[in-house]
Motif scaffolding. Structure first.
Motif, PDB file in Angstrom:
ATOM      1  N   ALA A   1       5.544 -77.342  21.295  1.00  0.00           N
ATOM      2  CA  ALA A   1       4.898 -77.847  20.073  1.00  0.00           C
ATOM      3  C   ALA A   1       4.788 -79.360  20.100  1.00  0.00           C
ATOM      4  N   SER A   2       5.780 -80.034  20.672  1.00  0.00           N
ATOM      5  CA  SER A   2       5.736 -81.499  20.758  1.00  0.00           C
ATOM      6  C   SER A   2       4.572 -81.955  21.630  1.00  0.00           C
ATOM      7  N   ALA A   3       4.383 -81.280  22.773  1.00  0.00           N
ATOM      8  CA  ALA A   3       3.263 -81.630  23.644  1.00  0.00           C
ATOM      9  C   ALA A   3       1.934 -81.306  22.972  1.00  0.00           C
ATOM     10  N   TYR A   4       1.891 -80.180  22.276  1.00  0.00           N
ATOM     11  CA  TYR A   4       0.683 -79.759  21.555  1.00  0.00           C
ATOM     12  C   TYR A   4       0.278 -80.818  20.537  1.00  0.00           C
ATOM     13  N   MET A   5       1.263 -81.303  19.782  1.00  0.00           N
ATOM     14  CA  MET A   5       0.971 -82.242  18.701  1.00  0.00           C
ATOM     15  C   MET A   5       0.841 -83.684  19.184  1.00  0.00           C
TER      16      MET A   5
END
Length: 402
Positions: free
Chosen positions: A321-325
């Motif tokens: 999720a961190s990479a996605y955001m």
């Protein structure tokens, strides 16, 4: 002609729009829409972001450009007539780097050629006037870009077909198409429908159903899963409309973006990762036959060689999720990984040619009594009523195939 039976395979928004248009254009024609599921609009139509596109991105003169402009106007009027939600919340296409700014300039030229209504260029300060929490060096603002409920629209199309004397036949997975002397027989197991003409709008399964009707092997459908995040309610106010990146012209997907839906919820996404099943909405769904089919298509390997770096990046975002955001925060910095939760996934039917080319434009084939929609990616939902006009003209003999 008025006494003909015309069958349409696929009860997504395009198939239903086609059935509706034929029934309205040629009263007395019996329209039968064949759908393998227990309801309409359960796949691409029911899993998209609800955006009604204004035509910013598409090659001038292409079917996409022409039918998006026409379809947008038809859809807006239809939603008003049927009292369906339609919110012109507007879209910002935001440049956050010098390279983006150069591509934004080229995009503005394309949008102007496509006569995108009301489009204007914004400075960094003007971006904040429209989207106070967004950041960027420059942007294009499309005030007529809208959101709607495409599932609701598809259901209304189905109602129109039935009201015109047509039929929506559910739980009818087409397994055989037989050409008869004066028509066709379309079968699902032991059950069959006889039709004078056939239109195939089978979405994720369009290449396999087209093969049953003796259409060519190209293009093949490669499924890509798009994963969405939903922004927490306490931060949903930070996005008033739609905030998009400047697209990379080498890749057919638009990149992760912010979308305010007609419900008021704000979503981030989608990414684009290869799905391991035709209907691979979950990562865990894997179909060995599908993997073999994808691996045996030469275009798959050409595509992998061209876009492997982008593919790795998309896969990393899918797992983290961190990479996605991280990419999304370039546009709205105050919404991060802790402010979103995973929500629905969709699967896009991406057509791929043998040489690895991701088919960009709508692609429609006609083989005598059979018309096949071989590629109908975004903005197909926006364009659905215009696509239906185009196909009805082919099927009913009002125009020649492109």
């Amino acid at each position: 002609m008025a006494d003909e039976t015309i069958a349409v395979v696929g009860a997504g928004i395009v198939g239903l729009a086609v059935g509706r248009e034929i029934a309205h254009r040629r009263p007395g024609t019996r329209v039968v829409v064949l759908e393998k599921e227990a309801d309409v609009a359960l796949h691409q139509t029911g899993h998209n972001s609800g955006v009604v596109h204004a035509g910013i991105y598409y090659k001038p003169g292409s079917l996409k450009a022409r039918l998006c402009a026409r379809g947008r106007d038809l859809l807006r009027d239809y939603c008003a007539d049927r009292r369906l939600p339609y919110d012109e919340c507007g879209k910002l296409v935001v440049a956050v780097s010098d390279d983006d700014v150069a591509r934004l300039d080229r995009l503005a030229v394309t949008a102007a050629e496509n006569l995108v209504p009301g489009l204007r260029r914004l400075s960094a300060a003007e971006i904040r006037d429209l989207e106070p929490y967004a950041t960027g060096l420059a942007a294009l603002h499309s005030p007529r870009t809208a959101v709607t409920d495409f599932t609701g629209v598809a259901r209304a199309f189905a109602e129109d077909i039935v009201a015109s004397g047509g039929e929506i036949r559910l739980r009818f997975p087409v397994t055989r198409v037989t050409r008869l002397r004066h028509g066709l027989e379309v079968a699902a197991g032991e059950e069959a429908v006889t039709a004078d003409r056939l239109v195939i709008c089978a979405g994720l399964h369009t290449d396999t159903v087209s093969k049953l009707a003796a259409d060519g092997k190209e293009p093949r459908i490669i499924p890509f899963r798009g994963e969405y995040m939903r922004v927490a309610d306490e931060k949903a106010h930070m996005v008033r409309g739609l905030i998009y990146p400047v697209p990379d012209p080498r890749y057919p997907f638009l990149g992760v973006h912010f979308t305010r839906r007609v419900t008021g919820e704000v979503e981030v996404g989608p990414n684009a990762v290869p799905a391991l099943a035709r209907e691979g909405y979950r990562r865990s769904r894997v179909e060995a036959a599908e993997l073999l089919r994808i691996a045996c298509w030469p275009g798959t390997w050409h595509l992998a060689r061209q876009h492997w770096r982008t593919g790795i990046k998309e896969l990393y975002g899918s797992l983290s999720a961190s990479a996605y955001m991280k990419a999304a925060r370039r546009y709205v910095p105050d919404i991060g990984a802790r402010d979103v939760v995973r929500t629905k996934n969709g699967v896009r039917a991406q057509a791929l040619d043998r040489d690895g080319t991701l088919v960009d434009d709508f692609r429609i084939h006609r083989l005598g009594r059979v018309t096949t929609v071989r590629n109908a990616p975004s903005p197909a939902a926006t364009s659905s009523m215009a696509i239906a006009e185009h196909i009805a003209g082919l099927v009913l003999g009002d125009r020649e195939a492109p």
